[in-house]
Scaffold this motif. Sequence first.
Motif, PDB file in Angstrom:
ATOM      1  N   SER B  25      70.529  54.598 -12.819  1.00  0.00           N
ATOM      2  CA  SER B  25      71.801  54.434 -12.118  1.00  0.00           C
ATOM      3  C   SER B  25      72.934  54.232 -13.104  1.00  0.00           C
ATOM      4  CB  SER B  25      71.732  53.233 -11.172  1.00  0.00           C
ATOM      5  OG  SER B  25      70.697  53.415 -10.258  1.00  0.00           O
ATOM      6  N   LEU B  26      72.639  53.381 -14.103  1.00  0.00           N
ATOM      7  CA  LEU B  26      73.658  53.088 -15.102  1.00  0.00           C
ATOM      8  C   LEU B  26      74.044  54.371 -15.831  1.00  0.00           C
ATOM      9  CD1 LEU B  26      75.133  50.597 -16.199  1.00  0.00           C
ATOM     10  CD2 LEU B  26      73.453  50.516 -18.025  1.00  0.00           C
ATOM     11  N   ILE B  27      73.027  55.150 -16.208  1.00  0.00           N
ATOM     12  CA  ILE B  27      73.280  56.420 -16.892  1.00  0.00           C
ATOM     13  C   ILE B  27      74.137  57.325 -15.999  1.00  0.00           C
ATOM     14  CG2 ILE B  27      72.226  58.517 -17.830  1.00  0.00           C
ATOM     15  CD1 ILE B  27      71.427  56.316 -19.563  1.00  0.00           C
ATOM     16  N   TYR B  28      73.772  57.396 -14.720  1.00  0.00           N
ATOM     17  CA  TYR B  28      74.498  58.253 -13.794  1.00  0.00           C
ATOM     18  C   TYR B  28      75.968  57.859 -13.700  1.00  0.00           C
ATOM     19  CZ  TYR B  28      76.111  60.134  -9.312  1.00  0.00           C
ATOM     20  OH  TYR B  28      76.835  60.747  -8.338  1.00  0.00           O
ATOM     21  N   ILE B  29      76.178  56.546 -13.541  1.00  0.00           N
ATOM     22  CA  ILE B  29      77.566  56.083 -13.398  1.00  0.00           C
ATOM     23  C   ILE B  29      78.355  56.347 -14.676  1.00  0.00           C
ATOM     24  CG2 ILE B  29      79.024  54.046 -13.077  1.00  0.00           C
ATOM     25  CD1 ILE B  29      77.779  54.857 -10.514  1.00  0.00           C
ATOM     26  N   LEU B  30      77.728  56.082 -15.815  1.00  0.00           N
ATOM     27  CA  LEU B  30      78.424  56.323 -17.081  1.00  0.00           C
ATOM     28  C   LEU B  30      78.791  57.801 -17.204  1.00  0.00           C
ATOM     29  CD1 LEU B  30      76.452  54.040 -19.574  1.00  0.00           C
ATOM     30  CD2 LEU B  30      78.778  53.751 -18.706  1.00  0.00           C
ATOM     31  N   LEU B  31      77.825  58.651 -16.855  1.00  0.00           N
ATOM     32  CA  LEU B  31      78.046  60.086 -16.909  1.00  0.00           C
ATOM     33  C   LEU B  31      79.219  60.477 -16.010  1.00  0.00           C
ATOM     34  CD1 LEU B  31      76.154  62.016 -18.529  1.00  0.00           C
ATOM     35  CD2 LEU B  31      75.376  62.854 -16.301  1.00  0.00           C
ATOM     36  N   LEU B  32      79.185  59.892 -14.813  1.00  0.00           N
ATOM     37  CA  LEU B  32      80.217  60.194 -13.827  1.00  0.00           C
ATOM     38  C   LEU B  32      81.595  59.818 -14.360  1.00  0.00           C
ATOM     39  CD1 LEU B  32      79.993  61.217 -10.882  1.00  0.00           C
ATOM     40  CD2 LEU B  32      80.326  58.859 -10.180  1.00  0.00           C
ATOM     41  N   VAL B  33      81.636  58.630 -14.979  1.00  0.00           N
ATOM     42  CA  VAL B  33      82.920  58.156 -15.500  1.00  0.00           C
ATOM     43  C   VAL B  33      83.401  59.082 -16.611  1.00  0.00           C
ATOM     44  CG1 VAL B  33      84.039  56.282 -16.749  1.00  0.00           C
ATOM     45  CG2 VAL B  33      82.500  55.761 -14.846  1.00  0.00           C
ATOM     46  N   THR B 210      81.225  45.501  -2.579  1.00  0.00           N
ATOM     47  CA  THR B 210      82.666  45.676  -2.382  1.00  0.00           C
ATOM     48  C   THR B 210      83.142  47.046  -2.855  1.00  0.00           C
ATOM     49  OG1 THR B 210      82.967  43.313  -2.630  1.00  0.00           O
ATOM     50  CG2 THR B 210      84.913  44.667  -2.839  1.00  0.00           C
ATOM     51  N   VAL B 211      82.571  47.512  -3.956  1.00  0.00           N
ATOM     52  CA  VAL B 211      83.006  48.829  -4.454  1.00  0.00           C
ATOM     53  C   VAL B 211      82.813  49.902  -3.382  1.00  0.00           C
ATOM     54  CG1 VAL B 211      82.706  50.590  -6.211  1.00  0.00           C
ATOM     55  CG2 VAL B 211      82.578  48.193  -6.834  1.00  0.00           C
ATOM     56  N   PRO B 212      81.596  50.034  -2.832  1.00  0.00           N
ATOM     57  CA  PRO B 212      81.458  51.031  -1.758  1.00  0.00           C
ATOM     58  C   PRO B 212      82.346  50.728  -0.561  1.00  0.00           C
ATOM     59  CG  PRO B 212      79.451  49.724  -1.978  1.00  0.00           C
ATOM     60  CD  PRO B 212      80.297  49.428  -3.166  1.00  0.00           C
ATOM     61  N   GLN B 213      82.505  49.441  -0.261  1.00  0.00           N
ATOM     62  CA  GLN B 213      83.341  49.074   0.881  1.00  0.00           C
ATOM     63  C   GLN B 213      84.764  49.596   0.699  1.00  0.00           C
ATOM     64  OE1 GLN B 213      83.132  44.869   1.344  1.00  0.00           O
ATOM     65  NE2 GLN B 213      83.718  44.941   3.500  1.00  0.00           N
ATOM     66  N   ILE B 214      85.254  49.443  -0.526  1.00  0.00           N
ATOM     67  CA  ILE B 214      86.619  49.892  -0.792  1.00  0.00           C
ATOM     68  C   ILE B 214      86.695  51.414  -0.767  1.00  0.00           C
ATOM     69  CG2 ILE B 214      88.359  50.027  -2.606  1.00  0.00           C
ATOM     70  CD1 ILE B 214      87.594  47.096  -3.236  1.00  0.00           C
ATOM     71  N   MET B 215      85.644  52.046  -1.321  1.00  0.00           N
ATOM     72  CA  MET B 215      85.638  53.504  -1.272  1.00  0.00           C
ATOM     73  C   MET B 215      85.576  53.978   0.185  1.00  0.00           C
ATOM     74  SD  MET B 215      83.131  54.175  -4.536  1.00  0.00           S
ATOM     75  CE  MET B 215      83.530  55.700  -5.332  1.00  0.00           C
ATOM     76  N   PRO B 256      79.909  66.668  -1.175  1.00  0.00           N
ATOM     77  CA  PRO B 256      80.694  65.442  -1.387  1.00  0.00           C
ATOM     78  C   PRO B 256      79.964  64.191  -0.900  1.00  0.00           C
ATOM     79  CG  PRO B 256      82.054  67.144  -0.404  1.00  0.00           C
ATOM     80  CD  PRO B 256      80.645  67.642  -0.373  1.00  0.00           C
ATOM     81  N   SER B 257      79.250  64.309   0.223  1.00  0.00           N
ATOM     82  CA  SER B 257      78.523  63.142   0.735  1.00  0.00           C
ATOM     83  C   SER B 257      77.441  62.720  -0.238  1.00  0.00           C
ATOM     84  CB  SER B 257      77.874  63.439   2.081  1.00  0.00           C
ATOM     85  OG  SER B 257      78.834  63.806   3.010  1.00  0.00           O
ATOM     86  N   THR B 263      76.605  57.786  -5.798  1.00  0.00           N
ATOM     87  CA  THR B 263      77.400  56.839  -6.566  1.00  0.00           C
ATOM     88  C   THR B 263      77.266  55.440  -5.990  1.00  0.00           C
ATOM     89  OG1 THR B 263      78.950  58.610  -6.987  1.00  0.00           O
ATOM     90  CG2 THR B 263      79.705  56.391  -7.448  1.00  0.00           C
ATOM     91  N   LEU B 264      77.367  55.356  -4.672  1.00  0.00           N
ATOM     92  CA  LEU B 264      77.252  54.044  -4.058  1.00  0.00           C
ATOM     93  C   LEU B 264      75.846  53.485  -4.268  1.00  0.00           C
ATOM     94  CD1 LEU B 264      79.220  54.500  -0.735  1.00  0.00           C
ATOM     95  CD2 LEU B 264      80.041  54.111  -3.030  1.00  0.00           C
TER      96      LEU B 264
END
Lengths: 534, 285, 304
Positions: B25-33, B210-215, B256-257, B263-264
């Motif tokens: 997950s961490l790798i994925y998020i870093l990649l995404l960023v 909260t992050v997904p909530q805000i998204m 997109p979903s 991501t979430l």
Amino acid sequence: MRNLLIISFLTLILGCTESIKPVDIAAENQILYIGNGTEPQDLDPHLVTGVPESKVLMALLEGLVIRNPDGPEPLPGVAKDWDISKDGKTYTFYLRDDALWSNGDYVTAYDFVYAWNRMLMPSLGSKYPDMLYDVVNAEEFNKGTIKDFSRVGVKALDSKTLKVSLKNPAPYFLELLCHYTTRPVHKETIESFGEMDTPGSQWTRPGNFIGNGPFTLDKWELNKVIIVKKNPSYWNSSVVQLNEIHFFPVDNASREDLMFRSGQLHVTSTVPPEKVESYQEKYPNNIQVDPFYGTYYYRFNTKKTPFDNKLVRQALSLALDRTLIVDKVTKGGQQEAFSFTPPDPDAYFPPTALEYNPDKAKDLLRQAGYEDGVDFPVVDLLYNTSEGHQKLAQAIQQMWKTSLNIDVTLTNTDWKVYLSRQSIGDFQIARAGWIGDYIDPKSFLDMMVTDRGNNQTGWSNKRYDNLLKEAANSTSQQQRFNKFYEAEKILMDEMPIIPIYTYTRIYMLHEDVKGWGNNILDSRPYQFVYLESN
Amino acid sequence: MNKQESSLFKDALIRLTTNKLSFFSLIYILLLVVVAIITPFIAPYDYAYQDLALGASAPSSDHLLGTDTLGRDLLTRMMYGSRISLMVGFLATSVALIIGVIWGTIAGFSGGKIDAIMMRIVDTLYGIPFIILIILLMVIFGRNLILLFLAIGAVEWLTMARIVRSQVLNLSKQEFILAAEAMGVSKLNIIFRHLIPNAMGPVIVYATLTVPQIMLLESFLSFLGLGVQPPLSSWGLLIRDGAVSMEEYWWLLIFPSLAFSLTLFSLNFIGDGLRDAIDPRTADN
Amino acid sequence: MLNLILQRLFTAIPVLLAVITVTFVMVHAAPGGPFDEDKAVSPEVMEKLNERYNLNAPLIEQYTDYLSGVLVGDFGPSFRYPSRTVSELIFTGLPITFELAIYSIIFALLLGIGTGIISALKKNTYLDYIPMTSAMVGICVPSIILGPLLTLIFGIWLEILPVSGWGDLSGDKILPTITLGTAYAAYCARLTRGGMLEVLNQDFIRTARAKGLSETRVVLVHALKGGLTPVIAFLGPAMAGLLAGSFVVETIFGIPGLGRFYVEAAFNRDYTMILGSSIFFSCLIIGLNLVSDLIAAAINPKLR
């Protein structure tokens, strides 16, 4: 715990597997289910302005004449017959003897005088008083310069004869009388819930509402449903086959679509644009694409540079590939507009002025001093939030960029901001749409006269204004149309507005619905509609 | 003390990376960023470029994820959309996290009048129905991105503060805090060395929620037509457009979903991994 | 406890005053008026309308007039629906929204707490992974996808549930409840799991276990009390969120609830309706937070 929940949930679902399609049993009971757009604000014919309201009022009140479901000529309503004087300025209506209010009172000529008086009273604040401005002194009374209503050109000669005097010949006058603002209201009811000019009183509620239409108001649950029932005292009730009509306020096209497909509606008010293509194959018997008397256009603020320059306006219009727009963007069977007034093959046919010619567009832009779009300021396109407007705006943004190298920013705002920014002139280009209130070029062209409320472009042309005045005083229809034609040519040369497409009315209609008819203003008297299972 | 701290942190990092899901997950998020940051240089198309004649087309070799109804490349739009969605999600959460933790800790630890006043303020703000506030804000000031996440962040910190406070209240009655107080450790020290780290578990769980909530909130606003200004797009906007035409053009909803949900998911797994990793008590086991 | 209630009721007054003031200022600062229409209204008519609704008066006067009206329970007429008062609109929509929120929270609690406990007990087994992954799916699928998806499956393909309405056709409350409740069920599951794990590691649980108490007793009596603290802290805000967030579900399913009235009022610039429903939502939220605090205090005496 979890298993228990899953089991109970499944039983709950399985427990209600029997068919729950209201339309399946509707033909038996003659109940019509209609998707009706937004929630009606009120049901007072003199105060409301919206399409959903007009649909409900079509069932509840009847005017002197009614809309013909199948053709342009109005049918007799409360008036069984009428005479029109040679000069086209005097109309005498003979009311039928058996026209009744839903409480049993007779509908009389006095009721019409009362209703028109009420509608024109400045203190009521009706938003559609101009529907009657062709009547002698109506405008003066509405503006407060004449206080005495007896000077207005509507008289009850006796309880069954109504005489209307017009200040100019108006061949479309019978059309106007189909509009809900000219329908009668029940005096005693209105005055038992307030004064004659009290807006927003309780008389429009179920139980209070006294009408003279084919149906009576039975139930009105806000944001849920309006139910009307067959009116036994309606003069023509023998032809009425429907027992009830349920109007559902559905302002969301996707939900309306689902409701139709799950058998909760017979008729929808629209079809989601992205579905139109596939539904023409999937539901060829249900999808209806009717021509509609409306134009979608963009207006320029001609008071602001660079749109104070006619060449720029023309260039922007020439750069629009309208065929591509209707085929690939709007996709709802719309016709590319070639003028402002939608064509009416039976009567007025507007000049065919608009074309797609990017080379000429570039040339005009060069003449205006912006060769290849250099130095052309970044302009802003204003539209109200909606899927369709957004999609079109993005497509047009792209077209102007590629063919003229003009940068356009898009601003979408909510409805009220959009309206107020246009009325105070705080925009450069704005999206607009107009649906004729009656079938006559006047209902479009009159709007562009100098300083009319809905002109909103700052554009003013003396000759145009004069031509419209001359058209109003024309003695023959042909002469009138010629004046309109000439005026429209000026409009399409000056281009304070660029028409984009002619609307279509796209909606879904259940196979069981009969007697629906075809009408380019999309208003249908419900007395002729019935349900029949195949 | 210092040495112990750093080894604790190292432990946490090791535990986080040994948890495979969290690691990926961490790798994925870093990649995404990273992709989000360099999108303008690597995107296959211009995000506003339309091919009207093409219209909506299914995935192909030209357009890997297909095109939308205006013939725009979906992959490109998703890449640009990720910038907006991630920015809104992370920035608003940071705003909420910082304010909420500080506020909640101070209130919970101080107790008495200060606590009462601080929590009354939170209640006051709670009482304001924020959705209307955001709608009104967006209507009045237009669609302003910075305003959007400030507004969301300023609202979301309230729950954070409440959770931190109740956690701190719980902890401050516990022996080790009482002991520390008795030993004369300074208040600031207690707050930062003992209370905040120990209260972190639920806070991190809540922050990852909260992050997904805000998204999601951003997607609700898009649903109301109050999202970002076109032709820009966010994932919420793309999903909303896709949901409308899911029967006709499935790819507009599915891709997109998937990106959004993945991501979430990842954020949540990282949160879980972090929670297990920094919780000193699981370290004992 | 009575103290807490009184204290809260007392502080509610400035809260409400603040809400009214902020909303009033924002509403009047918003561009566009309640009577702007597609068809341009003549200045004379506009003047009449403004006069009728007291919009010509200085703002301060309008503000004090409004406040004195509210004090006697008069929220004024709706601008959008001229023949209806704001109170009438609120009492039409409120029970429906409330019903929807209650069903959803019950659904969320039952599903969420049950799943959360099992996951915590079976930590790092499939009984943990599968429900927790599902919970994340629940959180990650927004109602704007879930709603249309559920209606498509159950309403159009299977044809077993109505796609629209509230209390008209049998079973029409099921889909909205699931759509609104799912995300909250997922939050509850995660919070329960987190809270339970926290508690299960604590000494008193170990002691209880060492004493040889049955695992069921340990979990349901001893651990659950502490383990649910985060869930209860979440309950008040969740309920508030459900109420305020119900407009999406209400829009998707055509439910005539207050959430929809509320959002529509903002778009229509129905000033009195915006103010009136803001006041009502504020009262509800204050009340719900109070109830949630009371329950938390009852369960966990340390918080008193």
